[in-house]
Design a protein around this motif. Structure first.
Motif, mmCIF file in Angstrom:
data_model
loop_
_atom_site.group_PDB
_atom_site.id
_atom_site.type_symbol
_atom_site.label_atom_id
_atom_site.label_comp_id
_atom_site.label_asym_id
_atom_site.label_seq_id
_atom_site.Cartn_x
_atom_site.Cartn_y
_atom_site.Cartn_z
ATOM 1 N N ILE A 7 19.300 28.152 -16.899
ATOM 2 C CA ILE A 7 18.982 29.494 -16.400
ATOM 3 C C ILE A 7 19.908 29.856 -15.247
ATOM 4 O O ILE A 7 20.384 30.986 -15.155
ATOM 5 C CB ILE A 7 17.499 29.578 -15.989
ATOM 6 C CG1 ILE A 7 16.631 29.443 -17.231
ATOM 7 C CG2 ILE A 7 17.212 30.893 -15.281
ATOM 8 C CD1 ILE A 7 15.157 29.334 -16.945
ATOM 9 N N GLY A 8 20.193 28.896 -14.372
ATOM 10 C CA GLY A 8 21.123 29.145 -13.275
ATOM 11 C C GLY A 8 22.528 29.453 -13.764
ATOM 12 O O GLY A 8 23.211 30.326 -13.224
ATOM 13 N N THR A 9 22.964 28.762 -14.815
ATOM 14 C CA THR A 9 24.290 29.015 -15.382
ATOM 15 C C THR A 9 24.356 30.403 -16.008
ATOM 16 O O THR A 9 25.332 31.134 -15.817
ATOM 17 C CB THR A 9 24.641 27.945 -16.430
ATOM 18 O OG1 THR A 9 24.592 26.660 -15.817
ATOM 19 C CG2 THR A 9 26.023 28.175 -17.005
ATOM 20 N N GLY A 41 28.102 28.699 -9.437
ATOM 21 C CA GLY A 41 26.816 29.378 -9.285
ATOM 22 C C GLY A 41 25.644 28.530 -9.731
ATOM 23 O O GLY A 41 24.583 28.545 -9.114
ATOM 24 N N SER A 42 25.830 27.771 -10.810
ATOM 25 C CA SER A 42 24.726 26.918 -11.266
ATOM 26 C C SER A 42 24.470 25.783 -10.279
ATOM 27 O O SER A 42 23.319 25.369 -10.090
ATOM 28 C CB SER A 42 25.003 26.372 -12.659
ATOM 29 O OG SER A 42 26.106 25.501 -12.648
ATOM 30 N N LEU A 43 25.513 25.286 -9.641
ATOM 31 C CA LEU A 43 25.299 24.260 -8.613
ATOM 32 C C LEU A 43 24.558 24.829 -7.412
ATOM 33 O O LEU A 43 23.672 24.176 -6.856
ATOM 34 C CB LEU A 43 26.640 23.659 -8.181
ATOM 35 C CG LEU A 43 27.354 22.812 -9.233
ATOM 36 C CD1 LEU A 43 28.727 22.372 -8.728
ATOM 37 C CD2 LEU A 43 26.515 21.612 -9.613
ATOM 38 N N VAL A 44 24.907 26.053 -7.037
ATOM 39 C CA VAL A 44 24.172 26.722 -5.956
ATOM 40 C C VAL A 44 22.738 26.961 -6.393
ATOM 41 O O VAL A 44 21.797 26.797 -5.616
ATOM 42 C CB VAL A 44 24.866 28.048 -5.565
ATOM 43 C CG1 VAL A 44 23.990 28.892 -4.672
ATOM 44 C CG2 VAL A 44 26.200 27.768 -4.885
ATOM 45 N N GLY A 45 22.559 27.330 -7.666
ATOM 46 C CA GLY A 45 21.224 27.594 -8.190
ATOM 47 C C GLY A 45 20.330 26.376 -8.211
ATOM 48 O O GLY A 45 19.109 26.485 -8.093
ATOM 49 N N VAL A 81 20.146 24.187 -5.930
ATOM 50 C CA VAL A 81 19.622 23.994 -4.578
ATOM 51 C C VAL A 81 18.814 25.192 -4.105
ATOM 52 O O VAL A 81 17.717 25.034 -3.564
ATOM 53 C CB VAL A 81 20.785 23.708 -3.599
ATOM 54 C CG1 VAL A 81 20.275 23.563 -2.176
ATOM 55 C CG2 VAL A 81 21.556 22.480 -4.024
ATOM 56 N N LEU A 82 19.348 26.402 -4.326
ATOM 57 C CA LEU A 82 18.750 27.592 -3.721
ATOM 58 C C LEU A 82 17.989 28.493 -4.683
ATOM 59 O O LEU A 82 17.388 29.463 -4.242
ATOM 60 C CB LEU A 82 19.849 28.408 -3.027
ATOM 61 C CG LEU A 82 20.597 27.680 -1.911
ATOM 62 C CD1 LEU A 82 21.723 28.553 -1.379
ATOM 63 C CD2 LEU A 82 19.653 27.291 -0.797
ATOM 64 N N GLY A 83 18.066 28.246 -5.984
ATOM 65 C CA GLY A 83 17.317 29.052 -6.940
ATOM 66 C C GLY A 83 18.196 29.952 -7.784
ATOM 67 O O GLY A 83 19.400 30.080 -7.566
#
Length: 109
Positions: free
Chosen positions: A5-7, A52-56, A58-60
């Motif tokens: 979903i983050g990707t 962005g998926s790596l940030v997602g 951690v942060l959503g």
């Protein structure tokens, strides 16, 4: 599931950022009295999606979307060219093929 979903959110954000960058380029050309670009390249950046998926993670998901949007607007296509070039993919050739294909389709209409 959160990574997928983050990707997807980062891909959508990168597309939005890339489109915004293209719009700003056209607006800048109009204000400067220069001719508008014939082709505006709006792309989805794989580098922005991974970041962005790596940030997602951690942060959503919202943060993944906005990280992708910021990277897309910042011109992550330059980094994509370097990364894809390492794997032997010529981005200029792909864009050239897509432009010719689009011109052929438009001529048929």
């Amino acid at each position: 599931m959160r990574v997928v979903i983050g990707t997807l959110a980062a891909l959508a954000g990168g597309l939005l950022g890339s489109a915004a960058r293209g719009g700003v380029d056209i607006a800048h050309a109009r204000l400067a009295g220069e001719p508008e670009p014939a082709v505006v390249n709006v792309t989805v950046s794989p580098v922005a999606a991974v970041a962005g998926s790596l940030v997602g993670l951690v942060l959503g998901v919202r943060a993944a979307f906005w990280a992708g949007a910021v990277l897309g607007a910042a011109g992550s296509g330059r980094i994509d060219r370097l990364v894809l070039g390492r794997f032997g993919i010529d981005v200029d050739e792909l864009v050239g093929r897509a432009t010719v294909s689009q011109a052929d389709t438009a001529a048929d209409c």
